[in-house]
Write a protein that holds these residues in place. Structure first.
Motif, PDB file in Angstrom:
ATOM      1  N   GLU A 177      49.001  33.228   1.520  1.00 23.55           N
ATOM      2  CA  GLU A 177      49.762  34.221   1.276  1.00 23.55           C
ATOM      3  C   GLU A 177      49.113  35.249   0.279  1.00 23.55           C
ATOM      4  N   GLU A 178      48.337  35.069  -0.471  1.00 23.48           N
ATOM      5  CA  GLU A 178      47.620  36.000  -1.298  1.00 23.48           C
ATOM      6  C   GLU A 178      46.789  36.995  -0.400  1.00 23.48           C
ATOM      7  N   LEU A 179      46.456  36.593   0.679  1.00 25.14           N
ATOM      8  CA  LEU A 179      45.582  37.848   1.534  1.00 25.14           C
ATOM      9  C   LEU A 179      46.504  38.304   2.663  1.00 25.14           C
ATOM     10  N   LYS A 180      47.667  37.933   2.420  1.00 26.65           N
ATOM     11  CA  LYS A 180      48.629  38.615   3.708  1.00 26.65           C
ATOM     12  C   LYS A 180      49.636  39.972   3.211  1.00 26.65           C
ATOM     13  N   GLN A 181      49.236  40.262   1.911  1.00 30.66           N
ATOM     14  CA  GLN A 181      49.924  41.377   1.550  1.00 30.66           C
ATOM     15  C   GLN A 181      49.915  42.666   1.753  1.00 30.66           C
ATOM     16  N   ILE A 182      50.585  43.524   1.807  1.00 29.36           N
ATOM     17  CA  ILE A 182      50.442  44.977   2.055  1.00 29.36           C
ATOM     18  C   ILE A 182      51.006  45.760   0.864  1.00 29.36           C
ATOM     19  N   ARG A 183      50.131  46.413   0.073  1.00 26.12           N
ATOM     20  CA  ARG A 183      50.800  46.870  -1.222  1.00 26.12           C
ATOM     21  C   ARG A 183      50.444  48.217  -1.267  1.00 26.12           C
ATOM     22  N   GLU A 184      50.899  49.226  -1.957  1.00 22.41           N
ATOM     23  CA  GLU A 184      50.547  50.514  -2.531  1.00 22.41           C
ATOM     24  C   GLU A 184      50.849  50.785  -4.143  1.00 22.41           C
ATOM     25  N   ASP A 185      49.780  51.573  -4.388  1.00 19.28           N
ATOM     26  CA  ASP A 185      49.874  52.382  -5.565  1.00 19.28           C
ATOM     27  C   ASP A 185      49.745  53.793  -5.468  1.00 19.28           C
ATOM     28  N   ALA A 186      49.446  54.577  -6.449  1.00 21.06           N
ATOM     29  CA  ALA A 186      49.558  56.005  -6.273  1.00 21.06           C
ATOM     30  C   ALA A 186      48.406  56.532  -5.215  1.00 21.06           C
ATOM     31  N   ASP A 187      47.194  55.965  -5.302  1.00 15.65           N
ATOM     32  CA  ASP A 187      46.042  56.424  -4.224  1.00 15.65           C
ATOM     33  C   ASP A 187      45.980  55.689  -3.189  1.00 15.65           C
ATOM     34  N   TYR A 188      46.166  54.340  -3.054  1.00 14.85           N
ATOM     35  CA  TYR A 188      45.682  53.524  -2.054  1.00 14.85           C
ATOM     36  C   TYR A 188      46.775  52.942  -1.356  1.00 14.85           C
ATOM     37  N   ILE A 189      46.783  52.320  -0.187  1.00 13.94           N
ATOM     38  CA  ILE A 189      47.596  51.248   0.518  1.00 13.94           C
ATOM     39  C   ILE A 189      46.633  49.977   0.601  1.00 13.94           C
ATOM     40  N   SER A 190      46.951  48.971  -0.120  1.00 15.62           N
ATOM     41  CA  SER A 190      46.068  47.974  -0.380  1.00 15.62           C
ATOM     42  C   SER A 190      46.264  46.758   0.972  1.00 15.62           C
ATOM     43  N   ILE A 191      45.454  46.616   1.984  1.00 13.24           N
ATOM     44  CA  ILE A 191      45.856  45.663   3.000  1.00 13.24           C
ATOM     45  C   ILE A 191      45.123  44.438   2.801  1.00 13.24           C
ATOM     46  N   GLY A 192      45.713  43.159   2.682  1.00 13.04           N
ATOM     47  CA  GLY A 192      45.153  41.964   2.659  1.00 13.04           C
ATOM     48  C   GLY A 192      44.402  41.604   3.605  1.00 13.04           C
ATOM     49  N   SER A 193      43.281  41.021   3.602  1.00 13.48           N
ATOM     50  CA  SER A 193      42.319  40.670   4.646  1.00 13.48           C
ATOM     51  C   SER A 193      42.770  39.721   5.789  1.00 13.48           C
ATOM     52  N   CYS A 194      43.830  38.981   5.532  1.00 13.10           N
ATOM     53  CA  CYS A 194      44.526  38.057   6.490  1.00 13.10           C
ATOM     54  C   CYS A 194      45.851  38.953   7.133  1.00 13.10           C
ATOM     55  N   VAL A 195      46.014  40.058   6.726  1.00 11.16           N
ATOM     56  CA  VAL A 195      47.152  40.890   7.283  1.00 11.16           C
ATOM     57  C   VAL A 195      46.807  40.912   8.957  1.00 11.16           C
ATOM     58  N   THR A 196      47.649  40.664   9.600  1.00 12.92           N
ATOM     59  CA  THR A 196      47.671  40.854  11.051  1.00 12.92           C
ATOM     60  C   THR A 196      47.917  42.235  11.571  1.00 12.92           C
ATOM     61  N   PHE A 197      47.652  42.434  12.734  1.00 16.62           N
ATOM     62  CA  PHE A 197      47.662  43.904  13.438  1.00 16.62           C
ATOM     63  C   PHE A 197      49.223  44.049  13.543  1.00 16.62           C
ATOM     64  N   THR A 198      49.949  42.864  14.237  1.00 15.12           N
ATOM     65  CA  THR A 198      51.248  43.286  14.282  1.00 15.12           C
ATOM     66  C   THR A 198      51.958  43.272  13.098  1.00 15.12           C
ATOM     67  N   GLN A 199      51.682  42.690  11.980  1.00 16.17           N
ATOM     68  CA  GLN A 199      52.182  43.059  10.574  1.00 16.17           C
ATOM     69  C   GLN A 199      52.073  44.526  10.147  1.00 16.17           C
ATOM     70  N   ALA A 200      50.959  44.871  10.438  1.00 20.15           N
ATOM     71  CA  ALA A 200      50.606  46.289  10.045  1.00 20.15           C
ATOM     72  C   ALA A 200      51.622  47.118  11.013  1.00 20.15           C
ATOM     73  N   LEU A 201      51.622  46.943  11.921  1.00 22.05           N
ATOM     74  CA  LEU A 201      52.427  47.807  13.018  1.00 22.05           C
ATOM     75  C   LEU A 201      53.960  47.700  12.592  1.00 22.05           C
ATOM     76  N   GLU A 202      54.388  46.903  11.831  1.00 22.95           N
ATOM     77  CA  GLU A 202      55.662  46.616  11.467  1.00 22.95           C
ATOM     78  C   GLU A 202      55.834  47.004  10.155  1.00 22.95           C
ATOM     79  N   SER A 203      54.925  47.234   9.231  1.00 24.06           N
ATOM     80  CA  SER A 203      54.905  48.027   7.801  1.00 24.06           C
ATOM     81  C   SER A 203      55.229  49.157   7.839  1.00 24.06           C
ATOM     82  N   SER A 204      56.137  49.744   6.806  1.00 23.03           N
ATOM     83  CA  SER A 204      56.509  50.954   6.678  1.00 23.03           C
ATOM     84  C   SER A 204      55.262  51.956   5.960  1.00 23.03           C
TER      85      SER A 204
END
Length: 273
Positions: free
Chosen positions: A49-76
Motif C-alpha cells: 500500500e505504501e507504493l499505491k498512494q497519490i499525494r500532493e504538496d504545494a509543488d508536486y503530485i506524488s504518484i506511487g510506483s504501484c499506482v495503476t492507470f485506472t487509479q490515476a484516471l479516477e483520482s482528482s
C-alpha cells in the motif's frame, strides 16, 4: 510455477532487493507476464500500500510506483494531460493492472506516461537500503532499456510538478484502440506570461531509443514574445528536422519523421507561433 518473493512492506522489499538484486520487480506484470521466463525470480510489489498512494504538496503530485492507470484516471489529483495520455493505453484490463513504475522501469520510449513526465520535468524517487535519491526523468534514461537505476534500487515514487501544465497539446498515432501501441506520440507544453514565453517543452515518443526532447532547441523561443517566436519559426523547424534521427518501427523512419514534424508544427500553430 512462478518463483518470487512477496514482501509485507517497502522496507522488506528493499532488503530483498539488496540481498538478491537480480530479482525482477513485478507490479502489474502486463509486460512481464508475456515473457514466460523460467530463469528469474520476481519481487512482487503489488501488495504494498505504501507504493499505491497519490499525494500532493504545494509543488508536486506524488504518484506511487504501484499506482495503476485506472487509479490515476479516477483520482482528482491527476492532471487532465496525464489522464488523456493514460486513457489511451491499451484496453481497460491492462489499465486496471498496469502501473506507472512498470511503465517507467520497462525502459521503453513507447511508454505513454513517460512522454508526459518528460515534458513536465518530473522527478523519480529511488530507494535502497543505503538511502534515497531524486533523479530527473530526463536523466534517468540512458538509452534503450538502459536506466540510471542501481541493482539494489527500486522506483518508489514519481514527483510530477503541479504548475505549468494547463496549456498543453497531446497526440498519439497508433493502431486500433484495443492494441494502442504508439507508432508516434507527441506532447507539448507552453507557458506565456506578460506576453513572453516563459517555458516551452516538446517531446516525441516511440520514435527512438528514448523519448526525444531537445531543451537547447526549446531555448530558441523561450523568453521571446509570440511574434518574435514566429519570426524564428522556420529556423526552429529546420533545427528539429536536422536533429531528429529516428529508428524504424512498424512503419518507416521517414514516415514517422514526417508525422513528428507535422505534429510539432500543429502544436506551434495552435499555441500562436
Amino acid at each position: 510455477m512462478v518463483n518470487g518473493y512477496r514482501p509485507a512492506s517497502l522496507q522488506e522489499a528493499l532488503e530483498i532487493k539488496n540481498n538478491m538484486n537480480t530479482v525482477v520487480p513485478y507490479a502489474g506484470g502486463t509486460d512481464l507476464m508475456v515473457e514466460n521466463r523460467k530463469d528469474v525470480s520476481y519481487l512482487f510489489l503489488n501488495g504494498l500500500e505504501e507504493l499505491k498512494q497519490i499525494r500532493e504538496d504545494a509543488d508536486y503530485i506524488s504518484i506511487g510506483s504501484c499506482v495503476t492507470f485506472t487509479q490515476a484516471l479516477e483520482s482528482s489529483l491527476i492532471h487532465p494531460l496525464m489522464k488523456e495520455a493514460v486513457s489511451r493505453i491499451a484496453a481497460p484490463a491492462i489499465r486496471n493492472t498496469g502501473t506507472f513504475g512498470g511503465n517507467i522501469g520497462n525502459g521503453s520510449a513507447k511508454a505513454d506516461s513517460v512522454l508526459i513526465f518528460y515534458i513536465c520535468g518530473a522527478k523519480l524517487r529511488l530507494a535502497s537500503l543505503q538511502g534515497e535519491r531524486i533523479v530527473d526523468i530526463n536523466d534517468f534514461y540512458k538509452g534503450r532499456k538502459k536506466l540510471d537505476l542501481k541493482p539494489e534500487e527500486l522506483i518508489v515514487e514519481i514527483l510530477m510538478p503541479k504548475k505549468g501544465l494547463d496549456n498543453y497539446y497531446y497526440k498519439k498515432v497508433g493502431g486500433r484502440n484495443a492494441l494502442a501501441i504508439s507508432r508516434v506520440s507527441f506532447a507539448g507544453l507552453i507557458t506565456v506570461e506578460e506576453g513572453l514565453i516563459k517555458n516551452v517543452a516538446a517531446a516525441f515518443g516511440a520514435v527512438s531509443d528514448t523519448v526525444l526532447r531537445f531543451r537547447d532547441l526549446e531555448d530558441m523561443i523561450t523568453g521571446k514574445t509570440l511574434e518574435e517566436a514566429r519570426a524564428v519559426k522556420e529556423k526552429l523547424l529546420a533545427a528539429y528536422e536536422e536533429r531528429m534521427v529516428l529508428t524504424r518501427g512498424r512503419v518507416s523512419a521517414e514516415y514517422r519523421k514526417t508525422v513528428c514534424m507535422n505534429l510539432f508544427k500543429d502544436f506551434l500553430e495552435e499555441k500562436g507561433i
